[in-house]
Design a protein around this motif. Structure first.
Motif, PDB file in Angstrom:
ATOM      1  N   THR A   4      11.875  63.343 -38.256  1.00 58.31           N
ATOM      2  CA  THR A   4      12.930  64.013 -39.335  1.00 58.31           C
ATOM      3  C   THR A   4      14.254  63.214 -39.404  1.00 58.31           C
ATOM      4  O   THR A   4      14.967  63.463 -40.442  1.00 58.31           O
ATOM      5  CB  THR A   4      12.243  64.652 -39.639  1.00 58.31           C
ATOM      6  OG1 THR A   4      12.840  65.631 -38.295  1.00 58.31           O
ATOM      7  CG2 THR A   4      10.700  65.041 -39.219  1.00 58.31           C
ATOM      8  N   ASP A   5      14.578  63.530 -37.858  1.00 57.09           N
ATOM      9  CA  ASP A   5      16.193  63.141 -38.184  1.00 57.09           C
ATOM     10  C   ASP A   5      16.577  61.866 -37.593  1.00 57.09           C
ATOM     11  O   ASP A   5      16.903  62.380 -35.780  1.00 57.09           O
ATOM     12  CB  ASP A   5      16.932  63.918 -37.506  1.00 57.09           C
ATOM     13  CG  ASP A   5      17.922  63.797 -38.171  1.00 57.09           C
ATOM     14  OD1 ASP A   5      18.703  63.204 -39.214  1.00 57.09           O
ATOM     15  OD2 ASP A   5      18.641  64.859 -36.689  1.00 57.09           O
ATOM     16  N   PRO A   6      15.707  60.541 -37.388  1.00 60.39           N
ATOM     17  CA  PRO A   6      15.758  59.665 -36.354  1.00 60.39           C
ATOM     18  C   PRO A   6      17.721  59.294 -36.051  1.00 60.39           C
ATOM     19  O   PRO A   6      18.288  59.418 -36.720  1.00 60.39           O
ATOM     20  CB  PRO A   6      15.097  58.696 -36.932  1.00 60.39           C
ATOM     21  CG  PRO A   6      15.123  58.598 -38.213  1.00 60.39           C
ATOM     22  CD  PRO A   6      15.620  60.085 -39.191  1.00 60.39           C
ATOM     23  N   PRO A   7      18.046  59.111 -34.942  1.00 56.08           N
ATOM     24  CA  PRO A   7      19.251  58.612 -34.451  1.00 56.08           C
ATOM     25  C   PRO A   7      19.847  57.463 -34.930  1.00 56.08           C
ATOM     26  O   PRO A   7      20.903  57.168 -35.056  1.00 56.08           O
ATOM     27  CB  PRO A   7      18.716  58.332 -32.645  1.00 56.08           C
ATOM     28  CG  PRO A   7      17.802  58.113 -32.077  1.00 56.08           C
ATOM     29  CD  PRO A   7      16.897  59.235 -33.616  1.00 56.08           C
ATOM     30  N   GLU A   8      18.534  55.991 -35.060  1.00 57.64           N
ATOM     31  CA  GLU A   8      19.030  54.491 -35.179  1.00 57.64           C
ATOM     32  C   GLU A   8      19.228  54.573 -37.288  1.00 57.64           C
ATOM     33  O   GLU A   8      19.804  53.969 -37.610  1.00 57.64           O
ATOM     34  CB  GLU A   8      18.484  54.385 -34.928  1.00 57.64           C
ATOM     35  CG  GLU A   8      18.924  53.698 -33.315  1.00 57.64           C
ATOM     36  CD  GLU A   8      20.645  53.303 -32.786  1.00 57.64           C
ATOM     37  OE1 GLU A   8      21.702  53.360 -33.037  1.00 57.64           O
ATOM     38  OE2 GLU A   8      20.519  54.528 -32.404  1.00 57.64           O
ATOM     39  N   GLY A   9      18.676  55.583 -37.416  1.00 61.05           N
ATOM     40  CA  GLY A   9      18.956  55.834 -39.383  1.00 61.05           C
ATOM     41  C   GLY A   9      17.479  55.841 -40.004  1.00 61.05           C
ATOM     42  O   GLY A   9      16.347  56.224 -38.761  1.00 61.05           O
ATOM     43  N   GLU A  10      17.462  55.901 -41.482  1.00 57.44           N
ATOM     44  CA  GLU A  10      16.250  56.388 -42.240  1.00 57.44           C
ATOM     45  C   GLU A  10      14.993  55.343 -41.934  1.00 57.44           C
ATOM     46  O   GLU A  10      15.295  53.839 -41.627  1.00 57.44           O
ATOM     47  CB  GLU A  10      16.831  55.892 -43.474  1.00 57.44           C
ATOM     48  CG  GLU A  10      15.780  56.715 -43.991  1.00 57.44           C
ATOM     49  CD  GLU A  10      15.866  56.381 -45.963  1.00 57.44           C
ATOM     50  OE1 GLU A  10      15.113  56.221 -46.580  1.00 57.44           O
ATOM     51  OE2 GLU A  10      17.590  55.743 -46.524  1.00 57.44           O
TER      52      GLU A  10
END
Length: 160
Positions: free
Chosen positions: A101-107
């Motif tokens: 839901t909150d990826p580290p590299e982008g949407e």
């Protein structure tokens, strides 16, 4: 002959029917635009293990090394720095898990494969993207002039 430094990376595209999972990476992370999940291979892991780990870290999806389809290698040579940057590319159609839901590299976004090249993306990824969906493998070799900040030689080969 002088010592050559190598960077070894992976990229793994996930295909689900006529869609592919891409990351819309913000400019603050470098390489802005849509691209596939991937990253640096750790010293103690194989190329496929690196692809599996990077895919999980960036998307939350789980794949097994044996479910990866090897698609080819993309390399960038920087003679002035004695540097060779190699990306081992994979495709998978088999995965489990839920997207972060909150990826580290982008949407994260499922994009129609036929529409993907219309999305904003780096030229190097745009060149490579269609090759993931062709039969056989590919080899891309780019020689970069660090002083002029431009490509001085480029070879794209389709193999097998």
């Amino acid at each position: 002959m002088s010592k050559v430094e190598c960077g070894i990376y992976t990229m793994c595209l996930v295909q689900d029917g006529d869609k592919v999972l891409l990351i819309n990476r913000p400019a603050s992370k470098g390489f802005p635009g849509y691209l596939g999940p991937g990253g640096k291979v750790d010293l103690a892991e194989s190329f496929t293990e690196g692809a599996v780990r990077e895919l999980w870290e960036e998307t939350g999806l789980v794949v097994k090394p044996e479910d990866l389809i090897y698609k080819g290698v993309d390399e960038y040579l920087v003679p002035e720095k004695n540097y060779r940057y190699m990306v081992f590319n994979y495709l998978t159609r088999t995965f489990t898990g839920e997207l972060l839901t909150d990826p580290p590299e982008g949407e994260l976004a499922w994009i129609d494969i036929d529409d993907a090249l219309q999305m904003p993306m780096q030229d190097w990824f745009k060149r490579r993207f269609p090759l993931f969906f062709e039969s056989g493998t590919f080899e891309i070799s780019v020689v970069w002039d660090e002083t002029k900040q431009c490509i001085i030689e480029e070879k794209v080969r389709r193999l097998g």
